[in-house]
Write a protein that holds these residues in place. Structure first.
Motif, PDB file in Angstrom:
ATOM      1  N   SER A  38       0.856  -1.190   0.000  1.00  0.00           N
ATOM      2  CA  SER A  38       0.000   0.000   0.000  1.00  0.00           C
ATOM      3  C   SER A  38       0.888   1.234   0.000  1.00  0.00           C
ATOM      4  CB  SER A  38      -0.954   0.000   1.204  1.00  0.00           C
ATOM      5  OG  SER A  38      -0.263   0.211   2.408  1.00  0.00           O
ATOM      6  N   GLU A  42      -2.317   3.941   6.239  1.00  0.00           N
ATOM      7  CA  GLU A  42      -3.537   3.159   6.410  1.00  0.00           C
ATOM      8  C   GLU A  42      -4.526   3.898   7.322  1.00  0.00           C
ATOM      9  OE1 GLU A  42      -4.575   0.345   4.937  1.00  0.00           O
ATOM     10  OE2 GLU A  42      -2.795   0.572   3.676  1.00  0.00           O
ATOM     11  N   SER A  46      -8.810   0.342   8.040  1.00  0.00           N
ATOM     12  CA  SER A  46      -7.979  -0.485   7.161  1.00  0.00           C
ATOM     13  C   SER A  46      -8.234  -1.965   7.407  1.00  0.00           C
ATOM     14  CB  SER A  46      -6.499  -0.186   7.405  1.00  0.00           C
ATOM     15  OG  SER A  46      -5.683  -1.113   6.711  1.00  0.00           O
ATOM     16  N   ILE A  48      -5.866  -4.164   6.703  1.00  0.00           N
ATOM     17  CA  ILE A  48      -4.509  -4.694   6.553  1.00  0.00           C
ATOM     18  C   ILE A  48      -4.308  -5.985   7.350  1.00  0.00           C
ATOM     19  CG2 ILE A  48      -3.528  -3.268   8.408  1.00  0.00           C
ATOM     20  CD1 ILE A  48      -1.006  -2.979   6.601  1.00  0.00           C
ATOM     21  N   SER A  60       3.710  -1.305   3.754  1.00  0.00           N
ATOM     22  CA  SER A  60       3.054  -0.010   3.635  1.00  0.00           C
ATOM     23  C   SER A  60       4.107   1.092   3.606  1.00  0.00           C
ATOM     24  CB  SER A  60       2.093   0.217   4.803  1.00  0.00           C
ATOM     25  OG  SER A  60       1.385   1.418   4.643  1.00  0.00           O
TER      26      SER A  60
END
Length: 364
Positions: A38, A42, A46, A48, A60
């Motif tokens: 990404s 975030e 998110s 994630i 990220s």
């Protein structure tokens, strides 16, 4: 094969849902070594950790929106470093900023998924001036990819007017999560969700925004639908939600849930799916609803036609043209609807399409 999937962020939404469905299947592909990247910080919502729970390495870069927009060459250098370090074979981008950033990568095959109909959506969302500026940047970037993949056949036809290197793979949903319920289970679930038991429910889902024409849809059910045994269920949140609530304030059969995480439960309790959207890339919401056995009643935009026409869905130009009583008289085979989505719009069929493309790019 080492694959890097690049997104702007992993915030809950349609694009991220598609990527998650793809990753769920790719982790089982022995010949694919997958990393997700990404570009931006975030947000609070998110997903994630859900990606990491699949056993995927997720990186990220924590850049800002403006860094990706105005300093994309610097962000590109960060991505190039990861490509080199991980010896990536294929970079697969999803979204506007990943396309801007990754178009100039070297020493790697590059492809991007075109989740929207940019010539329509950018103008609708950002206005004529900013929308055209973004379109120019976007199409310039897309020309630098080895392949651009639309999410529907009609989407591919649109992009082929501007680009030479376009293919398509239908978006895919989790057809196990979005499935059918027996009538007895459905009655129990309706009661649990505090939904009216004897009302025929039309449902619409997704962002409650101007381009979805939610206010016009709510007004139609509030003022034009005289049958008191017919209701509208609006799933989701957005900038036009409060306006929709005001339109429906004296209509007990119009129900708003706000943002929810259990969309499948509500779809399984409804009877018909309705959307008056102006533009869609490939509506995951429509596919999810049909997979739950809901007959589609949709605005006649290209992506709706792609999904609904083969199963005889009702397509309309104006919501005022819809004859609700005629819709209610239709005989519906829910099993047939689910099987159709499972065959052509499932995450299994989508993953098969993408893995074939990955192999083709690596072989070139």
């Amino acid at each position: 094969m080492k694959l890097l999937i690049v997104v702007s962020h992993l915030r809950r939404g349609g694009l991220v849902e598609v990527v998650y469905n793809l990753c769920q299947r790719l982790v089982n592909e022995k010949r694919v070594q997958l990393t997700v990247l990404s570009l931006r910080k975030e947000p609070a919502d998110s997903r994630i950790e859900m990606f990491r729970a699949l056993g995927i390495e997720v990186l990220s870069l924590n850049n800002s929106y403006f860094a990706c927009e105005l300093r994309s060459s610097l962000v590109r250098a960060q991505v190039q470093q990861i490509v080199n370090q991980y010896q990536i074979d294929v970079v697969h981008c999803h979204g506007y900023h990943p396309a801007l950033v990754c178009a100039g990568l070297v020493g790697v095959k590059k492809m991007t998924t075109l989740h929207d109909r940019a010539t329509e959506d950018f103008i609708n969302a950002f206005g004529p001036f900013l929308g055209r500026y973004m379109l120019n940047r976007y199409f310039h970037a897309l020309a630098g990819f080895d392949l651009n993949v639309a999410v529907s056949e009609s989407g591919a036809e649109l992009y082929r007017q501007f680009l030479d290197n376009v293919d398509y793979v239908n978006n895919g949903i989790d057809t196990e999560k979005f499935g059918l319920l027996a009538d007895s289970e459905r009655a129990v679930k309706r009661k649990h969700l505090h939904l009216p038991e004897d009302t025929t429910l039309f449902v619409t889902s997704g962002r409650v925004e101007r381009e979805k024409r939610c206010e016009e849809l709510v007004e139609f059910f509030a003022k034009k639908v005289q049958n008191k045994q017919v209701g509208l269920l609006v799933l989701g949140d957005g900038s036009r939600l409060e306006s929709c609530r005001q339109i429906a304030k004296n209509c007990p059969n119009i129900i708003f849930t706000g943002r929810i995480s259990n969309v499948a439960d509500y779809l399984q309790c409804a009877d018909y799916y309705v959307s008056y959207s102006k533009s869609e890339g490939m509506s995951m919401a429509v596919c999810e609803a049909i997979a739950c056995g809901l007959f589609p009643v949709l605005s006649d935009i290209p992506s709706h036609i792609d999904v609904a026409k083969p199963i005889g869905g009702l397509l309309f130009k104006r919501i005022e043209d819809v004859d609700v009583n005629a819709v209610l008289s239709k005989r519906i085979d829910k099993n047939e609807l689910h099987e159709y989505i499972d065959a052509y719009f499932s995450m299994v069929s989508m993953t098969h399409g993408y893995t074939n493309i990955y192999r083709r790019l690596c072989a070139e």
